[in-house]
Design a protein around this motif. Sequence first.
Motif, PDB file in Angstrom:
ATOM      1  N   ALA A 120     -14.139  15.959  28.106  1.00 54.09           N
ATOM      2  CA  ALA A 120     -13.540  16.065  29.441  1.00 54.09           C
ATOM      3  C   ALA A 120     -12.556  17.232  29.437  1.00 54.09           C
ATOM      4  O   ALA A 120     -12.078  17.650  28.376  1.00 54.09           O
ATOM      5  CB  ALA A 120     -12.835  14.769  29.825  1.00 54.09           C
TER       6      ALA A 120
ATOM      7  N   ARG B  40     -10.106  14.451  40.456  1.00 52.12           N
ATOM      8  CA  ARG B  40     -11.468  14.561  39.921  1.00 52.12           C
ATOM      9  C   ARG B  40     -12.344  15.451  40.793  1.00 52.12           C
ATOM     10  O   ARG B  40     -12.343  15.339  42.019  1.00 52.12           O
ATOM     11  CB  ARG B  40     -12.087  13.171  39.795  1.00 52.12           C
ATOM     12  CG  ARG B  40     -13.532  13.152  39.301  1.00 52.12           C
ATOM     13  CD  ARG B  40     -14.015  11.725  39.092  1.00 52.12           C
ATOM     14  NE  ARG B  40     -13.835  10.925  40.301  1.00 52.12           N
ATOM     15  CZ  ARG B  40     -14.711  10.897  41.313  1.00 52.12           C
ATOM     16  NH1 ARG B  40     -15.816  11.648  41.259  1.00 52.12           N
ATOM     17  NH2 ARG B  40     -14.482  10.143  42.370  1.00 52.12           N
TER      18      ARG B  40
ATOM     19  N   GLY C 102     -17.696  14.766  37.131  1.00 51.08           N
ATOM     20  CA  GLY C 102     -16.619  13.833  36.808  1.00 51.08           C
ATOM     21  C   GLY C 102     -15.891  14.129  35.520  1.00 51.08           C
ATOM     22  O   GLY C 102     -14.848  13.532  35.243  1.00 51.08           O
TER      23      GLY C 102
ATOM     24  N   HIS D 176     -11.168  17.641  35.798  1.00 52.58           N
ATOM     25  CA  HIS D 176     -10.042  17.289  36.656  1.00 52.58           C
ATOM     26  C   HIS D 176      -9.180  18.529  36.874  1.00 52.58           C
ATOM     27  O   HIS D 176      -8.921  19.296  35.939  1.00 52.58           O
ATOM     28  CB  HIS D 176      -9.205  16.174  36.031  1.00 52.58           C
ATOM     29  CG  HIS D 176      -9.865  14.830  36.105  1.00 52.58           C
ATOM     30  ND1 HIS D 176      -9.485  13.864  37.002  1.00 52.58           N
ATOM     31  CD2 HIS D 176     -10.912  14.317  35.403  1.00 52.58           C
ATOM     32  CE1 HIS D 176     -10.257  12.788  36.841  1.00 52.58           C
ATOM     33  NE2 HIS D 176     -11.137  13.050  35.890  1.00 52.58           N
TER      34      HIS D 176
ATOM     35  N   ALA E 188      -4.975  11.959  36.353  1.00 49.65           N
ATOM     36  CA  ALA E 188      -6.129  12.538  35.661  1.00 49.65           C
ATOM     37  C   ALA E 188      -6.379  11.840  34.331  1.00 49.65           C
ATOM     38  O   ALA E 188      -7.526  11.519  33.979  1.00 49.65           O
ATOM     39  CB  ALA E 188      -5.901  14.035  35.446  1.00 49.65           C
TER      40      ALA E 188
ATOM     41  N   GLU F  19      -7.950   8.393  34.810  1.00 46.10           N
ATOM     42  CA  GLU F  19      -9.376   8.467  35.164  1.00 46.10           C
ATOM     43  C   GLU F  19     -10.225   8.891  33.970  1.00 46.10           C
ATOM     44  O   GLU F  19     -11.341   8.401  33.775  1.00 46.10           O
ATOM     45  CB  GLU F  19      -9.576   9.427  36.338  1.00 46.10           C
ATOM     46  CG  GLU F  19      -9.147   8.848  37.672  1.00 46.10           C
ATOM     47  CD  GLU F  19     -10.012   9.360  38.823  1.00 46.10           C
ATOM     48  OE1 GLU F  19     -11.200   9.662  38.602  1.00 46.10           O
ATOM     49  OE2 GLU F  19      -9.481   9.470  39.939  1.00 46.10           O
ATOM     50  N   ILE F  20      -9.702   9.803  33.172  1.00 49.45           N
ATOM     51  CA  ILE F  20     -10.463  10.262  32.004  1.00 49.45           C
ATOM     52  C   ILE F  20     -10.615   9.130  30.993  1.00 49.45           C
ATOM     53  O   ILE F  20     -11.683   8.963  30.384  1.00 49.45           O
ATOM     54  CB  ILE F  20      -9.783  11.495  31.384  1.00 49.45           C
ATOM     55  CG1 ILE F  20     -10.047  12.722  32.261  1.00 49.45           C
ATOM     56  CG2 ILE F  20     -10.272  11.744  29.958  1.00 49.45           C
ATOM     57  CD1 ILE F  20      -9.286  13.957  31.855  1.00 49.45           C
TER      58      ILE F  20
ATOM     59  N   TRP G 239     -13.335   7.086  32.258  1.00 53.02           N
ATOM     60  CA  TRP G 239     -14.600   7.821  32.153  1.00 53.02           C
ATOM     61  C   TRP G 239     -15.140   7.790  30.724  1.00 53.02           C
ATOM     62  O   TRP G 239     -16.345   7.604  30.496  1.00 53.02           O
ATOM     63  CB  TRP G 239     -14.365   9.259  32.607  1.00 53.02           C
ATOM     64  CG  TRP G 239     -15.520  10.201  32.389  1.00 53.02           C
ATOM     65  CD1 TRP G 239     -15.790  10.945  31.270  1.00 53.02           C
ATOM     66  CD2 TRP G 239     -16.580  10.499  33.312  1.00 53.02           C
ATOM     67  NE1 TRP G 239     -16.925  11.686  31.434  1.00 53.02           N
ATOM     68  CE2 TRP G 239     -17.439  11.429  32.677  1.00 53.02           C
ATOM     69  CE3 TRP G 239     -16.873  10.074  34.600  1.00 53.02           C
ATOM     70  CZ2 TRP G 239     -18.560  11.951  33.305  1.00 53.02           C
ATOM     71  CZ3 TRP G 239     -17.998  10.585  35.232  1.00 53.02           C
ATOM     72  CH2 TRP G 239     -18.826  11.518  34.595  1.00 53.02           C
TER      73      TRP G 239
END
Length: 357
Positions: free
Chosen positions: A129, A314, A319, A322, A342, A345-346, A349
């Motif tokens: 990511a 995002r 996805g 970020h 961020a 969310e990562i 993910w």
Amino acid sequence: METHSADVVVIGAGQAGLSAGYHLRRTGFAPGSGFVILDGDNGPGGAWQHRWPTLVFDRVHGFHDLPGLPLPPAEPQRPAAEQVSAYFAAYERAFDLPVRRPVRVRAVHSRPDGRLDVQTDGDRWTARALINATGTWTRPFWPYYPGRSSFRGRQLHTADYRGPAEFVGLRVVVVGGGTSAVQLLGEVSTVAASTTWVTRRPPEFKDAKFGPELGRAAVSRVDEAVRAGRPPGSVVGVTGLPVTPEVRRLRERGVLDRLPMFDRITPDGVVWADGRFVAADVILWCTGFRAAIDHLAPLGLRAPGGGITMDGTRVVADGRIHLVGYGPSASTIGANRAGRAAVNEIRAWLAPAAALD
């Protein structure tokens, strides 16, 4: 050239990048293998280290502490570039953030194995990511006007400005309607033979103090744009220019008697369609900046509207990516919140993939 691997690569060590680094470290990402911060500057400070020396901390609008470490008591008359750079350096040390510099990211590609390939001017990194926190300072915007190349005087941008001393006795045209334009106009007007202020739209000065309600309105307007895939607009377009004591003094001196935008540039000045001519030795373009995201071009993230469609931090089209310090988070407090969002969310993910490892 070596190839390194990390779960998350952060590009940029300004306010947004350091905030992201703090939250990555705090939530269990190990420095090095878990995350790394690649910064293109020679030292700490992000874009702040490049601000003009006459911008003292007392004139900075709305600087907010980084998470976990308050800014030491401010020295009002110390250059903001020095004070903020020292703070950022102390922050990197306090949380042992893995910042590598100077490392300039040239391009980011998607690999067949699903990872990201981060190509720099030195080593190469792969990541699961990416948090992009490159801001705007390295991409000053120069609008085109007919005759610009014919001008015999000097043209410079806000990013080139180092103080009023170089304008002594000169006729200066200042272009732009933002806070920086007003600040630089005020400084230059104290030494120049003459100053002329031009803007595309009439500047909107607001006596109301910038508070939460106005801030939410600005963020909402910019968020609406990036969710629709349009380029983020100017915050000043929503909030207006604050009427500070300095602005009042400039008004009294007649410095803020603004003219509409000229139509073309001549070798010796600027001209309007009605024939008005203003002679100039210098044109100072305070025309803002654009997001420094060209290195992400190989990923094909741009929407038909010219921007990048976002959902929070995002990128909707990918996805893994970020953007912090972009769009609604392009402020010091917004960058802090975006860094945390961020990272959260990562983590979500990457969690399914981690469970399969």
